[in-house]
Design an enzyme around this catalytic site. Structure first.
Site, short mmCIF file in Angstrom:
data_model
loop_
_atom_site.label_atom_id
_atom_site.label_comp_id
_atom_site.label_asym_id
_atom_site.label_seq_id
_atom_site.Cartn_x
_atom_site.Cartn_y
_atom_site.Cartn_z
N HIS A 109 0.82 -1.22 0.00
CA HIS A 109 0.00 0.00 0.00
C HIS A 109 0.85 1.27 0.00
O HIS A 109 0.35 2.34 0.32
CB HIS A 109 -0.94 0.00 1.22
N CYS A 117 5.76 12.35 -7.32
CA CYS A 117 5.49 13.60 -8.05
C CYS A 117 4.43 13.33 -9.12
O CYS A 117 4.61 12.48 -10.00
CB CYS A 117 6.77 14.11 -8.72
N1 APR Z 1 -1.39 -7.28 18.26
C1 APR Z 1 -1.90 -8.05 17.25
N2 APR Z 1 -2.98 -7.70 16.52
C2 APR Z 1 -3.54 -6.51 16.82
C3 APR Z 1 -3.07 -5.66 17.84
C4 APR Z 1 -1.94 -6.09 18.57
N3 APR Z 1 -1.41 -5.35 19.55
N4 APR Z 1 -3.87 -4.55 17.89
C5 APR Z 1 -4.80 -4.72 16.92
N5 APR Z 1 -4.61 -5.89 16.29
C6 APR Z 1 -5.38 -6.46 15.18
C7 APR Z 1 -6.87 -6.19 15.25
O1 APR Z 1 -7.51 -7.24 15.97
C8 APR Z 1 -7.25 -6.19 13.77
O2 APR Z 1 -7.55 -7.52 13.35
O3 APR Z 1 -4.93 -5.83 14.00
C9 APR Z 1 -5.99 -5.73 13.07
C10 APR Z 1 -6.06 -4.29 12.58
O4 APR Z 1 -7.04 -4.24 11.57
P1 APR Z 1 -7.22 -2.88 10.73
O5 APR Z 1 -7.28 -1.74 11.68
O6 APR Z 1 -8.36 -3.13 9.79
O7 APR Z 1 -5.85 -2.72 9.92
P2 APR Z 1 -5.42 -3.49 8.60
O8 APR Z 1 -6.02 -4.86 8.58
O9 APR Z 1 -3.96 -3.37 8.50
O10 APR Z 1 -6.11 -2.61 7.44
C11 APR Z 1 -5.84 -3.01 6.13
O11 APR Z 1 -7.07 -1.12 5.30
O12 APR Z 1 -7.66 1.08 5.26
C12 APR Z 1 -6.81 0.17 4.72
O13 APR Z 1 -4.79 0.77 3.73
C13 APR Z 1 -5.39 0.51 4.98
O14 APR Z 1 -3.54 -1.05 5.03
C14 APR Z 1 -4.81 -0.74 5.59
C15 APR Z 1 -5.84 -1.80 5.24
ZN ZN Z 2 8.62 15.96 -10.50
#
Ligand code: APR
Ligand code: ZN
Length: 233
Positions: A109, A117
């Site tokens: 991502h 740019c």
């Molecule tokens: N240890 C392990 N897991 C954790 C912890 C922790 N301390 N804290 C939170 N989590 C877990 C949550 O349970 C959840 O399943 O991490 C996950 C976070 O989920 P999201 O907030 O949805 O993040 P992510 O899955 O990385 O999102 C994916 O969505 O918006 C887009 O581009 C953005 O890359 C991102 C993508």
């Molecule tokens: Zn440029």
């Protein structure tokens, strides 16, 4: 020398949570304090670039101030001691895996520490702000944007990521809710090619994918414990 990975690890915001970086969909997540359409779409950037720059300038500063945690360090140890070909496919835009010592990190991502740019297409290492509209060092135009994949845009390095996913023996998923594709479909792709699938997460994912192994808990605990067992015969 590019060694085919025996292990591929997909990470999400949860692996950086204990380094103090916000996740997206947890209770205090970024998507509860910001609207995705405002700060994570090309349309939002066209509508209000200053708002988008403020959002990413703050996240870039937060990431620079953050420190890799025991989960990042354990994954770097996994590469050093168990699988030199280990590939980390991360949805995260921070550089904590690299700063922990992982040498093969693929940012699906994009990255906070890169600016794109929109005039000449150059990608520039960038740790300063973009909100003050600095000139592109290559072409001078003042139209740099965060080098982040926004909703509706194509993810980066997908061919290489899918090739590594098809080739690996073990596919581990750390700290992600598993709701954003194509990242969310990689565990199924790995399984279809014979890999063992592992979930290391604070809580079970909603998607219903049946991992071969599930360990629930904070990444700083479950990831080092899992890594400790990978080198054992
Ligand atoms: N240890 C392990 N897991 C954790 C912890 C922790 N301390 N804290 C939170 N989590 C877990 C949550 O349970 C959840 O399943 O991490 C996950 C976070 O989920 P999201 O907030 O949805 O993040 P992510 O899955 O990385 O999102 C994916 O969505 O918006 C887009 O581009 C953005 O890359 C991102 C993508
Ligand atoms: Zn440029």
């Amino acid at each position: 020398m590019d060694v085919a990975p025996r292990i591929v690890v997909l990470t999400g915001a949860g692996v950086s949570a204990e380094s103090g970086l916000q996740t997206f969909r947890s209770a205090d997540g970024l998507w509860y304090s910001h609207r995705i359409t405002d700060v994570a779409t090309p349309e939002g950037f066209a509508r209000d670039p200053a708002l988008v720059h403020r959002f990413y300038d703050q996240r870039r500063a937060d990431a620079l101030a953050a420190v890799p945690n025991a989960a990042h360090r354990a994954l770097a140890r996994l590469e050093r001691d168990v699988d030199p070909g280990l590939a980390i496919v991360t949805q995260n835009v921070d550089d904590l895996h690299e700063r922990a010592g992982s040498s093969h990190v693929i940012h699906l991502h994009g990255e906070l520490n890169s600016a794109l740019c929109t005039a000449c297409g150059s990608r520039l290492r960038w740790t300063a702000t973009l909100g003050d509209r600095p000139p592109c060092p290559e072409c001078g135009s003042r139209t740099l944007r965060p080098d982040i994949v926004w909703f509706g845009e194509a993810v980066y390095h997908l061919d290489a990521i899918e090739a590594a996913t098809r080739a690996c023996e073990t596919f581990a998923v750390v700290g992600t809710s598993g709701v954003v594709y194509p990242a969310a479909g990689l565990a199924a792709l790995a399984r279809a090619h014979g890999a063992r699938t592992v979930l290391l997460n604070l809580e079970a994912q909603d998607g219903g994918f049946g991992y071969d192994e599930v360990r629930l808990g904070p990444a700083s605990e479950v990831v080092p414990a899992w890594v400790d067992e990978q080198g054992e015969p």
